[in-house]
Each structure stands twice: as C-alpha cells, then as structure tokens.
Design a protein around this motif. Structure first.
Motif, mmCIF file in Angstrom:
data_model
loop_
_atom_site.group_PDB
_atom_site.id
_atom_site.type_symbol
_atom_site.label_atom_id
_atom_site.label_comp_id
_atom_site.label_asym_id
_atom_site.label_seq_id
_atom_site.Cartn_x
_atom_site.Cartn_y
_atom_site.Cartn_z
ATOM 1 N N PHE A 43 12.753 15.081 25.630
ATOM 2 C CA PHE A 43 13.177 13.698 25.850
ATOM 3 C C PHE A 43 12.782 13.283 27.259
ATOM 4 O O PHE A 43 12.931 14.059 28.214
ATOM 5 N N TYR A 44 12.297 12.045 27.397
ATOM 6 C CA TYR A 44 11.896 11.541 28.714
ATOM 7 C C TYR A 44 11.960 10.018 28.709
ATOM 8 O O TYR A 44 12.061 9.371 27.646
ATOM 9 N N PHE A 45 11.939 9.465 29.919
ATOM 10 C CA PHE A 45 11.875 8.016 30.088
ATOM 11 C C PHE A 45 10.436 7.611 30.401
ATOM 12 O O PHE A 45 9.748 8.278 31.187
ATOM 13 N N ASN A 46 9.994 6.503 29.800
ATOM 14 C CA ASN A 46 8.675 5.989 30.158
ATOM 15 C C ASN A 46 8.795 5.062 31.365
ATOM 16 O O ASN A 46 9.865 4.939 31.975
ATOM 17 N N SER A 47 7.709 4.409 31.721
ATOM 18 C CA SER A 47 7.695 3.556 32.920
ATOM 19 C C SER A 47 8.633 2.370 32.800
ATOM 20 O O SER A 47 9.015 1.781 33.811
ATOM 21 N N ARG A 48 9.022 2.018 31.589
ATOM 22 C CA ARG A 48 9.944 0.885 31.379
ATOM 23 C C ARG A 48 11.375 1.373 31.155
ATOM 24 O O ARG A 48 12.217 0.634 30.650
ATOM 25 N N ASN A 49 11.637 2.632 31.516
ATOM 26 C CA ASN A 49 12.963 3.242 31.346
ATOM 27 C C ASN A 49 13.422 3.252 29.881
ATOM 28 O O ASN A 49 14.615 3.178 29.593
ATOM 29 N N GLU A 50 12.485 3.364 28.982
ATOM 30 C CA GLU A 50 12.799 3.493 27.563
ATOM 31 C C GLU A 50 12.834 4.980 27.209
ATOM 32 O O GLU A 50 11.971 5.755 27.629
ATOM 33 N N GLY A 51 13.845 5.352 26.444
ATOM 34 C CA GLY A 51 14.007 6.753 26.074
ATOM 35 C C GLY A 51 13.087 7.148 24.931
ATOM 36 O O GLY A 51 13.098 6.513 23.865
ATOM 37 N N ILE A 52 12.304 8.199 25.136
ATOM 38 C CA ILE A 52 11.348 8.669 24.133
ATOM 39 C C ILE A 52 11.747 10.083 23.712
ATOM 40 O O ILE A 52 11.846 10.986 24.547
ATOM 41 N N LEU A 53 11.974 10.264 22.423
ATOM 42 C CA LEU A 53 12.244 11.587 21.870
ATOM 43 C C LEU A 53 10.984 12.075 21.167
ATOM 44 O O LEU A 53 10.492 11.426 20.235
ATOM 45 N N SER A 54 10.467 13.203 21.604
ATOM 46 C CA SER A 54 9.214 13.743 21.065
ATOM 47 C C SER A 54 9.505 14.958 20.202
ATOM 48 O O SER A 54 10.058 15.951 20.679
ATOM 49 N N ILE A 55 9.143 14.871 18.916
ATOM 50 C CA ILE A 55 9.324 15.970 17.964
ATOM 51 C C ILE A 55 7.945 16.479 17.566
ATOM 52 O O ILE A 55 7.141 15.732 17.001
ATOM 53 N N LYS A 56 7.685 17.740 17.882
ATOM 54 C CA LYS A 56 6.394 18.344 17.551
ATOM 55 C C LYS A 56 6.603 19.400 16.469
ATOM 56 O O LYS A 56 7.470 20.264 16.595
ATOM 57 N N ILE A 57 5.805 19.287 15.414
ATOM 58 C CA ILE A 57 5.930 20.225 14.301
ATOM 59 C C ILE A 57 4.553 20.756 13.924
ATOM 60 O O ILE A 57 3.517 20.217 14.340
ATOM 61 N N LYS A 58 4.571 21.807 13.157
ATOM 62 C CA LYS A 58 3.342 22.371 12.602
ATOM 63 C C LYS A 58 3.598 22.656 11.130
ATOM 64 O O LYS A 58 4.461 23.456 10.785
ATOM 65 N N GLU A 59 2.895 21.950 10.275
ATOM 66 C CA GLU A 59 3.140 22.063 8.843
ATOM 67 C C GLU A 59 2.599 23.388 8.301
ATOM 68 O O GLU A 59 1.638 23.956 8.817
ATOM 69 N N ARG A 60 3.225 23.831 7.245
ATOM 70 C CA ARG A 60 2.806 25.053 6.576
ATOM 71 C C ARG A 60 2.508 24.732 5.126
ATOM 72 O O ARG A 60 2.761 23.631 4.629
ATOM 73 N N GLN A 61 1.956 25.706 4.418
ATOM 74 C CA GLN A 61 1.657 25.526 3.003
ATOM 75 C C GLN A 61 2.962 25.426 2.217
ATOM 76 O O GLN A 61 3.825 26.304 2.284
ATOM 77 N N THR A 62 3.126 24.334 1.491
ATOM 78 C CA THR A 62 4.380 24.096 0.768
ATOM 79 C C THR A 62 4.250 24.331 -0.731
ATOM 80 O O THR A 62 5.249 24.260 -1.446
ATOM 81 N N ASN A 63 3.050 24.578 -1.233
ATOM 82 C CA ASN A 63 2.858 24.863 -2.646
ATOM 83 C C ASN A 63 2.543 26.338 -2.820
ATOM 84 O O ASN A 63 1.820 26.931 -2.012
ATOM 85 N N ASN A 64 3.077 26.944 -3.844
ATOM 86 C CA ASN A 64 2.822 28.355 -4.071
ATOM 87 C C ASN A 64 2.637 28.644 -5.549
ATOM 88 O O ASN A 64 3.173 27.937 -6.420
ATOM 89 N N PHE A 65 1.860 29.658 -5.795
ATOM 90 C CA PHE A 65 1.621 30.124 -7.158
ATOM 91 C C PHE A 65 1.736 31.641 -7.158
ATOM 92 O O PHE A 65 0.993 32.325 -6.464
ATOM 93 N N ASP A 66 2.686 32.145 -7.899
ATOM 94 C CA ASP A 66 2.874 33.583 -8.050
ATOM 95 C C ASP A 66 2.827 33.913 -9.531
ATOM 96 O O ASP A 66 3.420 33.195 -10.350
ATOM 97 N N GLY A 67 2.177 34.989 -9.853
ATOM 98 C CA GLY A 67 2.204 35.353 -11.262
ATOM 99 C C GLY A 67 1.282 36.489 -11.601
ATOM 100 O O GLY A 67 0.371 36.855 -10.848
ATOM 101 N N ILE A 68 1.541 37.047 -12.745
ATOM 102 C CA ILE A 68 0.693 38.078 -13.319
ATOM 103 C C ILE A 68 0.783 37.933 -14.835
ATOM 104 O O ILE A 68 1.872 37.779 -15.398
ATOM 105 N N VAL A 69 -0.353 37.936 -15.480
ATOM 106 C CA VAL A 69 -0.416 37.769 -16.933
ATOM 107 C C VAL A 69 -1.282 38.887 -17.501
ATOM 108 O O VAL A 69 -2.361 39.191 -16.962
ATOM 109 N N GLY A 70 -0.812 39.503 -18.549
ATOM 110 C CA GLY A 70 -1.569 40.570 -19.199
ATOM 111 C C GLY A 70 -1.520 40.434 -20.706
ATOM 112 O O GLY A 70 -0.689 39.702 -21.266
ATOM 113 N N TYR A 71 -2.422 41.131 -21.348
ATOM 114 C CA TYR A 71 -2.467 41.103 -22.814
ATOM 115 C C TYR A 71 -2.209 42.505 -23.335
ATOM 116 O O TYR A 71 -2.848 43.479 -22.906
ATOM 117 N N VAL A 72 -1.266 42.600 -24.257
ATOM 118 C CA VAL A 72 -0.930 43.880 -24.884
ATOM 119 C C VAL A 72 -1.513 43.882 -26.289
ATOM 120 O O VAL A 72 -1.066 43.118 -27.155
#
Length: 566
Positions: free
Chosen positions: A255-284
């Motif tokens: 959090f910081y003030f800019n030159s106009r004394n306005e409050g700035i909240l900075s949120i920094k993120i790093k996205e990750r893979q949100t889709n997943n596929f797990d499985g195993i299929v076999g034929y008997v």
C-alpha cells in the motif's frame, strides 16, 4: 664492587626464570558467584553480566559488568536496585572469582498514560486512547520493555485497522515517583501519537492475472475501492486468495500514496494451471468364449476457473468391474447474484453389481459466513432402480427418496492441497423420506411403502508440521444411517483409495462405518510430497435390517461388525 656485581646477576636470573615460565600471562575469571537473586535466576544474571569462566580480567571490567546488569534490570522494570558488592576476588596472579551481590529492590509500575496528537482525533480514536489512558489496559503493569512494547503494539494495531497504516508512537517523557502509602514505585508516561495521513483505498491495482477476472479476485479478497484502510483485512488477503486454488502462493499486498495522496493497494498474483485431467483406462479381454471384454479405469476431469469467472465443473467416471460403474458430474456457481452464497449442482449415478442402478440429483446452497466458516442447505432427489434381468429374484425395491439436510464446514488449512497446519471439519445431517414404488409382486400389505431415515456424517482432518518439511496428517471419518427397513442400496460403502486404502473399492457395506487415515508426509516442494500411511476402519450392519440379494421375498442378514486396518 663485588657485592654490586653479584646483585645484578641474581636479579637477571630471577627475571629470566619468570618470563620463561609464562611469557604472556593474563589473569582470567575462574567462576562467577551471584548473591541476592530473587526475581531472576543466577544463570540469567551471569548471562547479563557478559562474564563467564575464562573471561580475561582487565581494568574497567567491574564497571562494564554493572552497566550490563543495570541495563537489563531496567528493561525488566527494576530501577531501584543496589549493588551491595561487585568485585574480583583473586586466587593468585593468574585467576580470580567475580562476586556480585545485588539488592533487586521493587519494580516500578505504570500509574497513568497521557497522549498528545498533532491532529484532531476522530471519535473512535479518541475514545480508544481515552480508555487506554484511564482504564486498566496499560496501568498497573510493570514498566518493562516487554509491557511497553505490548502497549505500543496494541495502539499501533488499533490505528492500522482504522485507517492509519503509517502511525508512529514516541515516548516523550516519564515521571518517576514513590507512593509511601502503597510502598510502591510508579511512573507516569507521556506519549506522542503521530497518526500521519489517514488512508483510504482509492484504487486497487491487480497485476499478473491473465485469465481470472478482477471482480473474482476482489470478491475473494473481501475488499473494495473506497474502504478505509485496515491492516487486518490486508493481512487476510493472501489466505483468502490462496483458498481459490487459482494462483501460486500469494504474497501480502503493498500500500502506498501517490502524488495526489490517493491510497493505492497493489495486489500481485501469479496464476497457475486450474484445469486438470487424471485418469487411466484399460481393456480387459474375455477369458472364455462366453464372456465379453470390458473397459476398466478411472477418469477425473476438473475445471476450476471456467472463463476466468471462478465457476467450476468436474467429471468423474470409474469402472470397477464389468458390472459396477460410477459417473459423477458437478457444477459450481460462486457468489450467486453477487451475494456470499455458492450454489453447487451435482448428478451421481452408480451401477452396482448388475443388481440396481442408483441416481441422485443434488443441490447445495452454501453461505460464506467468514473466511473459515460456512453453512449449507442440502437438497437431493434419489432414485433406486433394480436391474430388469434380476427381477425374478428380489434385490432391492424400486424407490425414490427426497433428502434434505444442513452442513457446517470449518476450514483453517494453510493450503488446499498440501497444508502444513490447520483443520478441516465437515458435518452433515440429512433426513430422507423414501417411497417404495415396486416391484408390485413384492409389495404386500405388511410392506412399508414410506420409510424415514436420518444420516449423520462427520469428517475431521488435522495437519501439523512437526519439523521443517515434515507434516503429520490425521483424518477421522464417521457415517451412521438411522431408521428401520433400509436396503443394501441405502448402506454406506467402505474401501478403496478415497476411504480405506489397501482394500477393493466399495468392498464393505454397513449402516455405520468409521475409518481413520494417518499419514507422515515429507514435502518435496510446496505442493508435492511422499508419505507413509496407516488406515484403519470399522463397519456395522444392524441385525434384521438389510435384505439379501437372493430369494423370492425379502429376507434379512444377521448383524455384522468388523474392525479392519491396513
């Protein structure tokens, strides 16, 4: 003349002898003796003095020892001490004992707190500081560094949570006095509270999100533009966002003030893979000419952040053997109509050993009370259909059930996938009304065509980090079905990778089951680990309750109770 020569020779001989025995002789402390220690241990005084066995003796050592002990006693609030004795008792020219005899006196207590501020206080701030000054918050405490820091930290925490993140406190002056009636030493404190500029979150900057919408992040963070700055809310943002499981580990926003004394909240993120596929299929393949081959396996597809909106969907398919199969679909709508409610819909179907097919449509409305606590309303429609080719023998009734219930969830885990601390507690209470619809040839005048059941389901997970990267995870799970005349399709199933590992999937059936999972994990990375586990379980089928799978009319099994572990 002769005598003088002899004298010089003797003196020279003695000097050489002493020098040869110890050319660098420096006296040292052999031991430290403390007298008069009452409120603090002797070992603590020795540590404060800075002297121990082997310390070299030098001019000014006594003054240094007194200075060190005096400083530490003043930090503890003892200003009225007296050194009765502080000296070095020499054994010989090379060693000596340090003797310290002290009268600790009595501590000094805080009698009153006074504050000044360069700017006009708001009513909330003024009321808090007035209460602090006149109440028992800071008063009657020993005037120690620890208690003073505690008082300052409480004031700063209050200011930070009410819009003053850059507030400072200075101790302006102190007045020491002695109350002869109470026989106590007191101090009056004058503080200067510099609140600095009041902060409001005028703008929120979010960076690093290439998929997730800003409004999804803001809802999860629990903060909006225009709010007064609160340090507690800011500190909670990483934990809130980490629970979405959309991002890598989220750091605390700046959090910081800019030159106009306005409050700035900075949120920094790093996205990750949100889709997943797990499985195993076999034929008997078939083993005889009369058999047909079949597919077996497990497929699990998870979509946790559809189109960056926070919506979720999942598909699970499992084929255990030619006659048993499961299919499960789920959809999550978060923050329904921009309110703190999550709506989850589900479809579940199980084909059990070619005896019956069971389908359920589920709905759950979850109220997000806090970051860690939520409550849900449950509603589902359940139908059980016996397989047609088995109708010549009784298996289960064709039935439909309406299930309603409530759920409570408490989640304090540090991470969803690999927590190092916290608990996950889920409790469900369900009530169902079951109606028997057929087959008609098995319904008699004595058959109950409407049955009521109650289900109690409890899950508890506890995580604790014993040492660095070593975590103990304990899971306790219990299920109980209460009522009369329930069928095999109503029972709980136990066994397999999601319950009791080391046994076949859904190997055991009971109206009361319990299992525990104990794991010792070693973290390879933040979300990957290897582990050892020990699982144990218990199941019960009440006597005269469960119909058999054969016979022309419903008959009942005797009670079974088993304890199992692996």
């Amino acid at each position: 003349m002769t005598h003088r020569i002899i004298f010089h020779k003797i003196f020279f001989f003695i000097s050489i002898t002493v020098f040869a025995q110890n050319p660098n002789a420096v006296p040292v402390i052999q031991s430290v003796e403390i007298k008069g220690a009452e409120n603090f241990s002797e070992s603590r005084y020795i540590n404060w003095s800075g002297v121990s066995s082997g310390t070299k003796i030098y001019d000014g050592l006594i003054d240094t020892v007194k200075k060190n002990i005096s400083y530490q006693l003043s930090l503890e609030g003892y200003y009225n001490f007296i050194f009765k004795e502080c000296r070095i008792e020499k054994h010989d020219s090379l060693s000596g004992n340090l003797i310290i005899n002290i009268d600790e006196g009595t501590p000094t207590y805080i009698r009153s707190l006074h504050y000044t501020s360069g700017k006009e206080d708001s009513l909330v701030i003024k009321d808090y500081l007035d209460e602090l000054s006149t109440g028992s918050f800071g008063k009657n405490r020993i005037f120690s560094r620890q208690n003073l820091d505690y008082t300052f930290n409480r004031i700063l925490d209050f200011l930070e949570n009410n819009g003053y993140p850059f507030a400072k406190i200075n101790l302006v002056s102190t007045y020491f006095s002695f109350d002869t009636l109470l026989n106590k030493h007191f101090v009056d404190l004058w503080l200067n509270v510099d609140k600095e500029l009041k902060a409001k979150i005028d703008y929120i900057e979010i960076s690093g999100n290439t998929k997730t919408n800003d409004d999804v992040i803001l809802k999860a963070a629990g903060i909006r533009e225009g709010e007064i700055y609160s340090q507690k809310i800011i500190d909670d943002i990483p934990a809130r966002l980490n629970k979405l499981n959309f991002f890598e580990f989220v750091e605390k926003p700046s959090f910081y003030f800019n030159s106009r004394n306005e409050g700035i909240l900075s949120i920094k993120i790093k996205e990750r893979q949100t889709n997943n596929f797990d499985g195993i299929v076999g034929y008997v393949p078939s083993s005889t000419a009369n058999e047909r081959g079949y597919f077996t396996g497990f497929v699990n597809i998870g979509l946790r952040n559809l189109f960056g909106t926070g919506r979720g969907a999942s598909i699970r398919w499992q084929q255990e053997n030619p006659s048993s199969q499961e299919l499960e679909l789920h959809y999550l709508e978060p923050w329904l109509l921009n309110y703190p409610f999550n709506l989850e819909l589900g479809l579940f179907q199980r084909k059990q050993d070619s005896t019956y097919v069971q389908r359920s449509l589920d709905a759950k409305l979850e109220f997000l009370a806090t970051d860690e606590i939520s409550a849900s309303l449950l509603l589902s429609s359940l139908s059980t259909i016996p397989t047609e080719r088995k109708l010549k023998t009784f298996t289960v009734f064709n039935s439909s059930s309406l299930v309603t219930g409530v759920s409570l969830k408490i989640d304090t885990r540090s991470d969803l996938y690999s927590p190092t601390k916290g608990i996950l507690f889920i409790s469900n209470f369900k009530s169902s009304i079951k109606k028997i619809n057929g087959p008609a040839n098995y319904i008699t005048s004595d058959t109950k065509t409407e049955v009521n059941y109650q289900r109690i389901e409890l899950d508890m997970h506890v995580f604790h980090e014993l040492f660095n990267k070593q975590v103990v995870a304990l899971g306790l799970h219990a299920r109980e079905l209460k009522g009369n005349d329930f069928e095999i399709s109503d029972l709980y199933l136990l066994g397999g990778v999601n319950t009791l590992r080391g046994y076949r999937e859904k190997q055991f059936q009971g109206n009361r089951i319990f299992w525990s999972n104990l794991e010792y994990r070693y973290l390879l990375e933040s979300r990957s680990f290897i582990f050892l586990f020990f699982d144990s379980g218990y199941y019960l089928r009440d006597e005269n309750q469960t119909p058999t799978l054969s016979g022309q009319a419903p008959t009942y099994l005797s009670g079974q109770v088993r304890n199992i572990s692996r």
